[in-house]
Write a protein that holds these residues in place. Sequence first.
Motif, short mmCIF file in Angstrom:
data_model
loop_
_atom_site.label_atom_id
_atom_site.label_comp_id
_atom_site.label_asym_id
_atom_site.label_seq_id
_atom_site.Cartn_x
_atom_site.Cartn_y
_atom_site.Cartn_z
N ALA A 1 0.83 -1.20 0.00
CA ALA A 1 0.00 0.00 0.00
C ALA A 1 0.87 1.25 0.00
N THR A 2 0.63 2.13 -0.96
CA THR A 2 1.21 3.46 -0.90
C THR A 2 0.26 4.33 -0.08
N CYS A 3 0.79 4.89 0.98
CA CYS A 3 -0.03 5.64 1.94
C CYS A 3 0.25 7.13 1.80
N LEU A 4 -0.73 7.85 1.30
CA LEU A 4 -0.66 9.31 1.18
C LEU A 4 -1.51 9.91 2.29
N SER A 5 -0.89 10.69 3.17
CA SER A 5 -1.56 11.19 4.36
C SER A 5 -1.54 12.71 4.41
N PHE A 6 -2.62 13.28 4.94
CA PHE A 6 -2.82 14.72 4.93
C PHE A 6 -3.21 15.17 6.33
N LEU A 7 -2.47 16.13 6.85
CA LEU A 7 -2.66 16.59 8.22
C LEU A 7 -3.66 17.75 8.26
N VAL A 8 -4.67 17.59 9.11
CA VAL A 8 -5.72 18.60 9.25
C VAL A 8 -5.67 19.18 10.65
N ASN A 9 -5.62 20.50 10.72
CA ASN A 9 -5.61 21.23 12.00
C ASN A 9 -4.45 20.80 12.90
N ASP A 10 -3.33 20.41 12.30
CA ASP A 10 -2.12 20.04 13.03
C ASP A 10 -2.32 18.92 14.04
N GLN A 11 -3.37 18.10 13.85
CA GLN A 11 -3.59 17.06 14.84
C GLN A 11 -4.07 15.72 14.28
N GLN A 12 -4.77 15.72 13.15
CA GLN A 12 -5.34 14.47 12.64
C GLN A 12 -4.87 14.21 11.22
N TRP A 13 -4.25 13.03 11.02
CA TRP A 13 -3.87 12.60 9.68
C TRP A 13 -5.04 11.87 9.03
N HIS A 14 -5.31 12.22 7.78
CA HIS A 14 -6.31 11.52 6.97
C HIS A 14 -5.57 10.86 5.81
N SER A 15 -5.67 9.55 5.71
CA SER A 15 -4.83 8.79 4.78
C SER A 15 -5.63 8.19 3.63
N ILE A 16 -5.01 8.23 2.45
CA ILE A 16 -5.46 7.46 1.29
C ILE A 16 -4.54 6.25 1.18
N LEU A 17 -5.12 5.06 1.25
CA LEU A 17 -4.35 3.84 1.01
C LEU A 17 -4.58 3.43 -0.44
N TYR A 18 -3.52 3.58 -1.22
CA TYR A 18 -3.58 3.25 -2.64
C TYR A 18 -3.00 1.86 -2.83
N ILE A 19 -3.88 0.90 -3.15
CA ILE A 19 -3.49 -0.51 -3.20
C ILE A 19 -3.99 -1.10 -4.52
N PRO A 20 -3.36 -0.78 -5.63
CA PRO A 20 -3.89 -1.22 -6.92
C PRO A 20 -3.88 -2.73 -7.13
N HIS A 21 -2.96 -3.44 -6.43
CA HIS A 21 -2.88 -4.89 -6.62
C HIS A 21 -3.39 -5.68 -5.42
#
Length: 296
Positions: free
Chosen positions: A159-179
């Motif tokens: 899984a390629t994990c792309l994560s985005f930090l919101v309000n300096d406290q919570q990471w929201h992640s996209i798990l990209y798992i094409p296979h």
Amino acid sequence: MTSITLRHLNDDSSWLIIFDNFTILLDPWFFGSQTDYCTCFSSQEHASPSSIQDIQRDLAMNIDAIVISHEFTDHCHEQTLRSLSPTIPIFATTNAAKRIRRWNHFEHVYTIPILDGQLVNLTLHNLTNQRTQSNMPKTISVGYIPERKLFSLPSLHGATCLSFLVNDQQWHSILYIPHGCEQSSIREWLSQQSNVKICVLLQGFDRVFNPIWLGGLLNYGCRQAAELAVAIGAKYWINTHDENKIARGFVSKFLKRNNHTIENAKIELEKYQNQTERTKLHSIANGNSFVIDLTE
């Protein structure tokens, strides 16, 4: 509203991700064929044209970063990547980064690190250590979770994990798992995180496989993805890498695909859903976009 925009750029697995006006191009393959080793062994091309043929003309926006999840040429497509500006920083998994560096096209090629539980230390900014040069925000992180099981192919299944930090406290992640990726590998990493939510599981519906001597199971498909989506509490499950491409060569004679519709996926998902936190299923057509509200 703090949000992530996902735009599907073809029928396969090329995406544009926008967060806080920062644009990430994921696994671009817009034109031409992809070949494994040689055309007589395996060659594929898109069954329908990508909605994007030229970034500057068709998107009319700057690309801030490129992320490449696998070294295979349907993800790491040299012809498409060479058409992009060499000044764009590119982040790639280990084998893909080695391949890209051999082209001598991009000025900055960075290897995506393996996630081992320390998400906070894996921001793009800290990875590059060149914020003034590449202008990477600290609110975006990228890492790779390899499948960890006997006889697995970690460069294929992970899984390629792309994560985005919101309000300096919570990471929201996209798990990209094409296979696909074994559920235990994802849950092992996720169990070590105290401030990560999975907002999107990007994984296909179709099950794709070869004989064992040609690699065996390639894409895990609908049932495994449905179970994983619920197990990790994904807000959305969005399919990817499901294009039934035009295939030629030796491998095409053996490659098998079990096609699944979104209705099939809904049936599988309902087998695992609970009544409190329910994963929403979505499919984004070639050229269409979907906005995910991270404040909900």
